[in-house]
Structures are given as structure tokens and as C-alpha cells.
Enzyme design. Structure first.
Site, PDB file in Angstrom:
ATOM      1  N   SER A   1     -22.836  56.283 -54.514  1.00  0.00           N
ATOM      2  CA  SER A   1     -24.089  56.318 -55.256  1.00  0.00           C
ATOM      3  C   SER A   1     -25.147  57.003 -54.401  1.00  0.00           C
ATOM      4  O   SER A   1     -24.964  57.213 -53.200  1.00  0.00           O
ATOM      5  CB  SER A   1     -24.515  54.893 -55.614  1.00  0.00           C
ATOM      6  OG  SER A   1     -25.717  54.875 -56.349  1.00  0.00           O
ATOM      7  N   CYS A   2     -26.279  57.350 -55.030  1.00  0.00           N
ATOM      8  CA  CYS A   2     -27.388  57.977 -54.282  1.00  0.00           C
ATOM      9  C   CYS A   2     -28.631  57.883 -55.152  1.00  0.00           C
ATOM     10  O   CYS A   2     -28.809  56.931 -55.899  1.00  0.00           O
ATOM     11  CB  CYS A   2     -27.050  59.414 -53.913  1.00  0.00           C
ATOM     12  SG  CYS A   2     -26.787  60.503 -55.332  1.00  0.00           S
ATOM     13  N   GLY A   3     -29.505  58.887 -55.099  1.00  0.00           N
ATOM     14  CA  GLY A   3     -30.704  58.867 -55.920  1.00  0.00           C
ATOM     15  C   GLY A   3     -30.451  59.252 -57.366  1.00  0.00           C
ATOM     16  O   GLY A   3     -30.947  58.611 -58.283  1.00  0.00           O
TER      17      GLY A   3
ATOM     18  N   TRP B   1     -29.354  55.763 -58.542  1.00  0.00           N
ATOM     19  CA  TRP B   1     -30.611  55.007 -58.507  1.00  0.00           C
ATOM     20  C   TRP B   1     -31.599  55.447 -59.577  1.00  0.00           C
ATOM     21  O   TRP B   1     -32.483  54.686 -59.982  1.00  0.00           O
ATOM     22  CB  TRP B   1     -31.257  55.091 -57.120  1.00  0.00           C
ATOM     23  CG  TRP B   1     -32.186  53.936 -56.915  1.00  0.00           C
ATOM     24  CD1 TRP B   1     -33.559  53.932 -56.963  1.00  0.00           C
ATOM     25  CD2 TRP B   1     -31.809  52.576 -56.676  1.00  0.00           C
ATOM     26  NE1 TRP B   1     -34.041  52.662 -56.762  1.00  0.00           N
ATOM     27  CE2 TRP B   1     -32.987  51.811 -56.582  1.00  0.00           C
ATOM     28  CE3 TRP B   1     -30.572  51.937 -56.527  1.00  0.00           C
ATOM     29  CZ2 TRP B   1     -32.978  50.434 -56.348  1.00  0.00           C
ATOM     30  CZ3 TRP B   1     -30.556  50.568 -56.286  1.00  0.00           C
ATOM     31  CH2 TRP B   1     -31.751  49.833 -56.203  1.00  0.00           C
TER      32      TRP B   1
END
Length: 289
Positions: free
Chosen positions: A247-249, A276
């Protein structure tokens, strides 16, 4: 995950050097893709930069347009039909070896690598060090826009490589997969505001943090050797023998983690597409600071 006795990558053909590409730039089966993407807050136009300067023959993959534009989240995966249509127009299809790069050295190229794999095209590689390394070595760039011949691409969606919000929510309790977050430590810890407006700060409960930049050589943004990639995940508490969701932004740099794990032998790393930008919206998704 298989671990060779030496420090070699398990999947070395997925990462190509600038020298390798330079020798094959005019090969009929090689297609080069500029996958540069900038966050809105960066105020840069990736397409305009591509049109001004790119590796000769490269086509531009617009992450925001080759996406599901019917939803409010940024650059979510498109339908297989839209992906096939856009790739046909770019001349990217079955039988091509696709080499992807970006203007950062390594950031958004991995997202396009993962997108091709999510739609069943496995003969895709990343240019190690990207456009900055290519230019630093004095290799050619131009502003000529290619006019590729259309080529058919068979898109078969591989849902094993993608996770959605409800799957991530269920995984908090089941702990069947390890969620690894590619954002900076400050964003992961909620100490730094999110660049996406209206998002809360923090991280998914129980997740691990491996900032994607930790997997790259600071000097030229090439990938670290296999042993150091494994060590960085292990230092964060990740068990490399258990399944991983990245996952990330907004689902872009998560793919750098997925690619690094692929290099060292994990063929089935999943990416939380909404990341996110979805989880951090106001609502009932649980967050740890």
C-alpha cells in the site's frame, strides 16, 4: 520465497540496465514506455515533459487517463476493455517486450509494470535508474512523438494481484496477509500531513512500513542488491515467507515494493489499489497513529 545462495535476483529479467536497452533500442520486439507521474501538489505536467524529452521511440502511459475515471479516487485500475483499447493505440501488445521508465529514476514506472501484470502481460521490465541515469550517461533523447502501429493486447485480469478496501479491512482481523506501506515514516506515523486533501493521518492497524526510497541507491535510484532488499523488509518485521499486500498514498509507490519483492522471488505480491487515498478518507476505516 526462494532465496538463491548468492546475491542474485530471482527474477533478473524484470530489471534491465541502460546499457542493455541502448543496445536493443531499435529491436522490433522492444517497446519503450514513459510512465512518469507527478502528484498534483508537485505542479508538473508529465505529458508535457515527455513531449519535450524522452527516450527515442518511447510512448507515454498516462496513469490518470488509463484508469477508471468513473470513480473519485485517483488512477484506479481501468477495465480490461479500456486497458486493451489504450494499449492497442500505443502499439503495445502481445509479443512485445515492454520496458518502462520514469523521470524520477524510480517511482511511477513500477505502477505501470504492475498494471501490465495485473492484466496478464508478463513480458514487462523496468529500466534501472530510469531517465535520469539514461541522460547522465549521455544516451540519446528526443522530442519526436512516435506514431505506433496498432497492436492487439489480450487483457486477462489477475485479481490475485489486487486488493480492495473490504479485503484489507477483513485482513486486519485474519492477519492472513502482511500489509506493507511504502509511504515515508513520517506519513506512516501520522506526523506529517497527507498530500491528498481531506485524508486522515496514520496507517492501517497492524501494517508495516518500508518507505519505497529505502529500496533504492540514493545516488542514482537503481535498485539495491537482492540481499539488501530482503534485509530491509526483514528489519521492518516482514516475514518474506508469508503473503504481502503493498500500500502507499494512491497505489503508485506501493508497486515499487511489489516490484522489489518480485525481484527477490515473490511472484504474487498484491497491491491495495485505493491505498491511503481511499482508506484515509473520513469514515469508519480504522487508523493507528
Amino acid at each position: 520465497m526462494s532465496t538463491p545462495a548468492n546475491n542474485a535476483y530471482v527474477n533478473p529479467n524484470s530489471l534491465v540496465s541502460t546499457a542493455w536497452l541502448a543496445e536493443r533500442l531499435t529491436s522490433p520486439d522492444i517497446r519503450v514506455v514513459d510512465a512518469t507521474y507527478y502528484l498534483p501538489v508537485q505542479g508538473k505536467n508529465a505529458r508535457a515533459e515527455y513531449e519535450a524529452r524522452h527516450i527515442p521511440g518511447a510512448v507515454f502511459f498516462d496513469i490518470d487517463e488509463i484508469a477508471d475515471t468513473s470513480v473519485p479516487l485517483p488512477h484506479m485500475l481501468p477495465s480490461p476493455e479500456k486497458f486493451s483499447s489504450r494499449m492497442r493505440k500505443l502499439g503495445l501488445g502481445d509479443g512485445n517486450k515492454i520496458v518502462v521508465y520514469d523521470a524520477h529514476g524510480m517511482m511511477s514506472a513500477a505502477r505501470v509494470w504492475w498494471t501490465f501484470r495485473a492484466f496478464g502481460h508478463r513480458d514487462v521490465a523496468i529500466l534501472d535508474g530510469g531517465l535520469p541515469k539514461w541522460i547522465a550517461e549521455g544516451r540519446p533523447v528526443d522530442d519526436v512523438l512516435p506514431h505506433p502501429r496498432e497492436r492487439h493486447l489480450t487483457a486477462r485480469f489477475n485479481n490475485f494481484l489486487v486488493r480492495d478496501k473490504e479485503q484489507v479491512r477483513a485482513n486486519i482481523a485474519s492477519k492472513r496477509e502482511q500489509l506493507v506501506d511504502a509511504r515515508s515514516a513520517a506519513r506512516f506515523q501520522g506526523a506529517e500531513p497527507e498530500p491528498w486533501p481531506g485524508r486522515r493521518s496514520g496507517h492501517v492497524p497492524g501494517s508495516f512500513n518500508v518507505p519505497y526510497t529505502d529500496l533504492l541507491n540514493p545516488a542514482n535510484k537503481t535498485f539495491l542488491p537482492a540481499e539488501r532488499i530482503r534485509a530491509r523488509f526483514q528489519q521492518a518485521g516482514v516475514d518474506l515467507d508469508k503473503p504481502v499486500i503493498c500500500s502507499c498514498g494512491s497505489g503508485v509507490t506501493a508497486c515499487v515494493l511489489a516490484f522489489a519483492l518480485h525481484l527477490v522471488g515473490d511472484e504474487n505480491v498484491a497491491v491495495y489499489d485505493g491505498s491511503w487515498s481511499e482508506w484515509g478518507l473520513p469514515g469508519d476505516t480504522p487508523i493507528e497513529p
